[in-house]
Design a protein around this motif. Structure first.
Motif, mmCIF file in Angstrom:
data_model
loop_
_atom_site.group_PDB
_atom_site.id
_atom_site.type_symbol
_atom_site.label_atom_id
_atom_site.label_comp_id
_atom_site.label_asym_id
_atom_site.label_seq_id
_atom_site.Cartn_x
_atom_site.Cartn_y
_atom_site.Cartn_z
ATOM 1 N N MET A 1 21.896 43.713 41.472
ATOM 2 C CA MET A 1 22.406 45.003 41.097
ATOM 3 C C MET A 1 23.073 45.669 42.293
ATOM 4 O O MET A 1 24.209 46.107 42.207
ATOM 5 C CB MET A 1 21.269 45.862 40.560
ATOM 6 N N ILE A 2 22.377 45.730 43.409
ATOM 7 C CA ILE A 2 22.932 46.336 44.613
ATOM 8 C C ILE A 2 24.111 45.491 45.095
ATOM 9 O O ILE A 2 25.176 46.011 45.412
ATOM 10 C CB ILE A 2 21.843 46.469 45.697
ATOM 11 N N THR A 3 23.909 44.181 45.111
ATOM 12 C CA THR A 3 24.968 43.264 45.540
ATOM 13 C C THR A 3 26.159 43.349 44.600
ATOM 14 O O THR A 3 27.302 43.395 45.048
ATOM 15 C CB THR A 3 24.428 41.814 45.599
ATOM 16 N N ALA A 4 25.907 43.379 43.306
ATOM 17 C CA ALA A 4 26.994 43.441 42.327
ATOM 18 C C ALA A 4 27.813 44.706 42.509
ATOM 19 O O ALA A 4 29.052 44.661 42.510
ATOM 20 C CB ALA A 4 26.436 43.371 40.906
ATOM 21 N N ALA A 13 37.069 39.634 42.761
ATOM 22 C CA ALA A 13 36.948 38.194 42.531
ATOM 23 C C ALA A 13 35.534 37.721 42.883
ATOM 24 O O ALA A 13 34.911 36.966 42.119
ATOM 25 C CB ALA A 13 37.996 37.428 43.339
ATOM 26 N N GLU A 14 35.020 38.159 44.028
ATOM 27 C CA GLU A 14 33.650 37.800 44.404
ATOM 28 C C GLU A 14 32.652 38.389 43.411
ATOM 29 O O GLU A 14 31.654 37.752 43.078
ATOM 30 C CB GLU A 14 33.343 38.300 45.811
ATOM 31 N N TYR A 15 32.923 39.603 42.962
ATOM 32 C CA TYR A 15 32.058 40.246 41.974
ATOM 33 C C TYR A 15 31.964 39.395 40.702
ATOM 34 O O TYR A 15 30.873 39.155 40.188
ATOM 35 C CB TYR A 15 32.589 41.646 41.639
ATOM 36 N N LEU A 16 33.113 38.951 40.205
ATOM 37 C CA LEU A 16 33.114 38.188 38.963
ATOM 38 C C LEU A 16 32.338 36.881 39.116
ATOM 39 O O LEU A 16 31.515 36.530 38.263
ATOM 40 C CB LEU A 16 34.540 37.909 38.495
ATOM 41 N N LEU A 17 32.579 36.156 40.199
ATOM 42 C CA LEU A 17 31.849 34.901 40.430
ATOM 43 C C LEU A 17 30.348 35.168 40.564
ATOM 44 O O LEU A 17 29.521 34.405 40.058
ATOM 45 C CB LEU A 17 32.394 34.183 41.657
ATOM 46 N N TYR A 18 30.006 36.254 41.229
ATOM 47 C CA TYR A 18 28.599 36.631 41.373
ATOM 48 C C TYR A 18 27.981 36.937 40.005
ATOM 49 O O TYR A 18 26.871 36.489 39.698
ATOM 50 C CB TYR A 18 28.488 37.854 42.296
ATOM 51 N N PHE A 135 37.547 27.096 37.784
ATOM 52 C CA PHE A 135 37.663 26.054 38.805
ATOM 53 C C PHE A 135 36.795 26.395 40.022
ATOM 54 O O PHE A 135 35.994 25.576 40.482
ATOM 55 C CB PHE A 135 39.138 25.897 39.201
ATOM 56 N N LEU A 136 36.934 27.613 40.534
ATOM 57 C CA LEU A 136 36.138 28.010 41.704
ATOM 58 C C LEU A 136 34.650 28.045 41.382
ATOM 59 O O LEU A 136 33.821 27.644 42.209
ATOM 60 C CB LEU A 136 36.585 29.379 42.224
ATOM 61 N N TYR A 137 34.314 28.494 40.190
ATOM 62 C CA TYR A 137 32.903 28.545 39.812
ATOM 63 C C TYR A 137 32.325 27.130 39.716
ATOM 64 O O TYR A 137 31.187 26.884 40.136
ATOM 65 C CB TYR A 137 32.716 29.295 38.493
ATOM 66 N N LEU A 167 45.101 38.649 44.712
ATOM 67 C CA LEU A 167 45.038 39.402 43.464
ATOM 68 C C LEU A 167 43.931 40.457 43.543
ATOM 69 O O LEU A 167 44.117 41.599 43.102
ATOM 70 C CB LEU A 167 44.808 38.453 42.284
ATOM 71 N N ALA A 168 42.800 40.104 44.133
ATOM 72 C CA ALA A 168 41.688 41.052 44.277
ATOM 73 C C ALA A 168 42.079 42.237 45.167
ATOM 74 O O ALA A 168 41.693 43.375 44.889
ATOM 75 C CB ALA A 168 40.453 40.345 44.842
ATOM 76 N N LEU A 169 42.833 41.968 46.221
ATOM 77 C CA LEU A 169 43.301 43.063 47.083
ATOM 78 C C LEU A 169 44.215 44.010 46.309
ATOM 79 O O LEU A 169 44.096 45.233 46.428
ATOM 80 C CB LEU A 169 44.048 42.513 48.300
ATOM 81 N N TYR A 170 45.121 43.440 45.517
ATOM 82 C CA TYR A 170 46.002 44.271 44.691
ATOM 83 C C TYR A 170 45.199 45.029 43.631
ATOM 84 O O TYR A 170 45.518 46.166 43.300
ATOM 85 C CB TYR A 170 47.106 43.439 44.052
#
Length: 182
Positions: A1-4, A13-18, A135-137, A167-170
């Motif tokens: 939760m805190i990490t998310a 992008a990191e959020y979605l993979l997490y 693919f990354l997952y 894309l995540a930066l944008y």
């Protein structure tokens, strides 16, 4: 939760993979909040009682959503699908705007990989952005399992990570109304 929450603010992008990992972890514990409490929440050091309570409630709400949305065995929660939808939309807007030619160049660099991955997906085809996340997952899961990954696959993953990072930066700039899109 805190990490998310932190990942969602910093890198979508990191959020979605997490969050996909969280979905799979919840499935691995059989959607059993007691097992999650014992194996995850209780193992977090340095949390206050209120934070532990909040974390448990967060997992309970995810379990409830997974049941209601019928993604107990596979699939993704609507809140995660919404992230893909937003990223797809942003990708399309960036590609249409000539001010973002560098972004378009990065997209066209990974496009052959998207085509290849989608051709291998059979009937489980996803949109372009979701295909890259899948693919990354998949690579992440192979790493967790300690399986060997070819140099070619790692090179492709590096390109995909770079593109999705851009894309995540944008996305972050767009979220903060700092993006000048037509």
């Amino acid at each position: 939760m805190i990490t998310a929450s932190q990942k969602k603010k910093e890198n979508i992008a990191e959020y979605l993979l997490y969050m996909w990992q969280i979905e799979d972890m919840i499935r691995a514990f059989g959607l059993d909040i007691d097992r999650i409490q014992q194996n995850i929440v209780d193992k977090h050091e340095g949390l206050t009682e209120d934070q532990r309570k909040d974390m448990t409630e967060w997992y309970e709400s995810l379990i409830d959503m997974m049941r209601r949305e019928d993604v107990v065995e596979k699939g993704h929660l609507q809140l995660n699908k919404n992230v893909i939808i937003a990223l797809d939309d942003l990708n399309a807007r960036l590609l249409k705007d000539p001010k973002y030619a560098k972004y378009s160049a990065e997209y066209y660099k990974v496009l052959p990989l998207i085509v290849e991955l989608r051709s291998k997906a059979g009937e489980n085809k996803s949109g372009e952005i979701e295909t890259l996340f899948n693919f990354l997952y998949g690579i992440l899961m192979l790493r967790i399992q300690g399986k060997e990954i070819s140099k070619e696959t790692l090179a492709a993953a590096s390109e995909v990570s770079h593109f999705l990072g851009t894309l995540a930066l944008y996305y972050k700039k767009d979220f903060n109304n700092e993006l000048d899109l037509e």
